[in-house]
Motif scaffolding. Structure first.
Motif, short mmCIF file in Angstrom:
data_model
loop_
_atom_site.label_atom_id
_atom_site.label_comp_id
_atom_site.label_asym_id
_atom_site.label_seq_id
_atom_site.Cartn_x
_atom_site.Cartn_y
_atom_site.Cartn_z
N THR A 39 39.25 3.55 0.85
CA THR A 39 40.35 2.46 -0.31
C THR A 39 41.70 2.44 -0.03
O THR A 39 41.95 2.90 0.44
CB THR A 39 40.92 3.64 -1.39
N ILE A 40 41.92 0.64 0.14
CA ILE A 40 42.92 -0.21 0.68
C ILE A 40 44.16 -0.37 -0.59
O ILE A 40 43.38 -0.68 -1.73
CB ILE A 40 42.32 -0.69 1.92
N VAL A 41 44.59 -0.07 -0.70
CA VAL A 41 45.72 -0.08 -1.77
C VAL A 41 47.10 -0.35 -1.47
O VAL A 41 47.85 -0.21 -0.52
CB VAL A 41 46.48 1.87 -2.40
N LEU A 89 47.69 -11.11 -0.86
CA LEU A 89 47.00 -10.66 0.07
C LEU A 89 45.50 -9.86 0.11
O LEU A 89 44.64 -9.98 0.80
CB LEU A 89 47.65 -9.42 0.88
N ALA A 90 45.74 -9.77 -1.57
CA ALA A 90 44.09 -9.15 -1.79
C ALA A 90 42.86 -10.30 -1.95
O ALA A 90 42.10 -9.55 -1.31
CB ALA A 90 44.47 -8.96 -3.39
N HIS A 91 43.79 -11.25 -2.37
CA HIS A 91 42.94 -12.50 -2.82
C HIS A 91 42.25 -12.91 -0.36
O HIS A 91 40.64 -12.65 -0.35
CB HIS A 91 43.22 -13.53 -2.61
N ILE A 109 36.81 -7.78 2.38
CA ILE A 109 37.61 -6.18 2.75
C ILE A 109 37.87 -5.45 1.63
O ILE A 109 38.42 -7.08 0.51
CB ILE A 109 38.53 -6.15 3.77
N ALA A 110 37.97 -4.84 0.72
CA ALA A 110 37.52 -4.02 -0.93
C ALA A 110 39.22 -3.97 -0.60
O ALA A 110 39.84 -3.12 -0.07
CB ALA A 110 36.76 -2.96 -1.50
N VAL A 111 39.89 -3.73 -1.97
CA VAL A 111 41.12 -3.70 -1.72
C VAL A 111 41.51 -3.70 -3.49
O VAL A 111 41.47 -4.87 -4.11
CB VAL A 111 42.41 -4.79 -1.17
N ARG A 112 43.06 -2.62 -3.24
CA ARG A 112 43.47 -2.63 -5.26
C ARG A 112 44.91 -2.85 -5.36
O ARG A 112 45.87 -2.64 -3.93
CB ARG A 112 42.65 -1.18 -5.45
N ILE A 113 44.99 -3.60 -5.96
CA ILE A 113 46.60 -3.37 -5.91
C ILE A 113 47.48 -2.37 -6.73
O ILE A 113 46.39 -2.67 -7.68
CB ILE A 113 47.26 -5.35 -6.73
N CYS A 114 48.25 -2.20 -6.98
CA CYS A 114 49.28 -0.71 -7.47
C CYS A 114 50.44 -1.44 -8.00
O CYS A 114 51.05 -1.66 -7.51
CB CYS A 114 49.43 0.02 -6.88
N ASP A 128 43.35 5.38 0.33
CA ASP A 128 42.63 6.19 1.93
C ASP A 128 43.65 5.79 3.09
O ASP A 128 44.53 5.24 4.25
CB ASP A 128 41.92 5.63 2.55
N VAL A 129 43.88 3.92 2.73
CA VAL A 129 45.46 3.16 3.31
C VAL A 129 46.25 2.56 2.61
O VAL A 129 45.36 1.88 1.54
CB VAL A 129 44.43 2.30 4.61
N LEU A 130 47.64 3.32 2.71
CA LEU A 130 48.53 2.01 1.65
C LEU A 130 49.23 1.26 2.12
O LEU A 130 50.13 2.14 3.58
CB LEU A 130 49.60 3.72 1.08
N VAL A 131 48.73 0.01 2.14
CA VAL A 131 49.96 -0.84 2.49
C VAL A 131 51.36 -1.21 1.37
O VAL A 131 50.87 -1.52 0.44
CB VAL A 131 48.92 -2.46 2.90
N ALA A 132 52.35 -1.38 1.86
CA ALA A 132 53.20 -1.72 1.55
C ALA A 132 53.90 -3.48 1.85
O ALA A 132 54.23 -3.44 3.41
CB ALA A 132 54.55 -0.17 1.58
N LEU A 133 54.35 -3.37 0.85
CA LEU A 133 54.52 -5.25 1.41
C LEU A 133 56.16 -5.37 0.43
O LEU A 133 56.72 -4.92 -0.46
CB LEU A 133 53.71 -6.27 0.08
#
Length: 112
Positions: free
Chosen positions: A16-18, A30-32, A39-44, A61-66
């Motif tokens: 789960t990439i958020v 980025l999600a698009h 690659i499945a991704v969710r936006i919080c 599982d992976v948190l990506v901060a922009l």
């Protein structure tokens, strides 16, 4: 060979990439792009929540901060974007940025 989100070979669920970040930092873009690559991704929407660790509810599982600077945000959204709103979003994102597996400054990056 499997990708970073493909754990099906080992019999477990995909990662789960958020994504988190302030407005106009590129979360949707980025999600698009990641979804187009399979690659499945969710936006919080952490930047809109007063719940300090709202992002944790997505169990990443992976948190990506922009991140983004205010001048770039204004150029992408609105030249009149309030500095107070930008500062509030930064405070709301502090926990996520502190725990992020990856932080990307998108201020000088193209969508590609």
């Amino acid at each position: 060979m499997t990708g970073p989100t493909d754990r099906s070979v080992s019999g477990t669920a995909p990662l789960t990439i958020v994504l988190v970040g302030p407005c106009a930092s590129g979360k949707s873009t980025l999600a698009h792009e990641l979804e187009e690559a399979g690659i499945a991704v969710r936006i919080c929407g952490q930047e809109h929540s007063s719940i300090r660790d709202f992002w944790r509810k997505m169990n990443p599982d992976v948190l990506v901060a922009l991140s983004i600077d205010l001048p770039t945000l204004r150029s992408r959204r609105n030249e009149e974007w309030p500095e107070t709103l930008f500062a509030m979003q930064q405070r709301r994102l502090e926990s996520a940025f502190a725990c992020a597996d990856l932080v990307i400054d998108t201020s000088r990056e193209s969508p590609q």
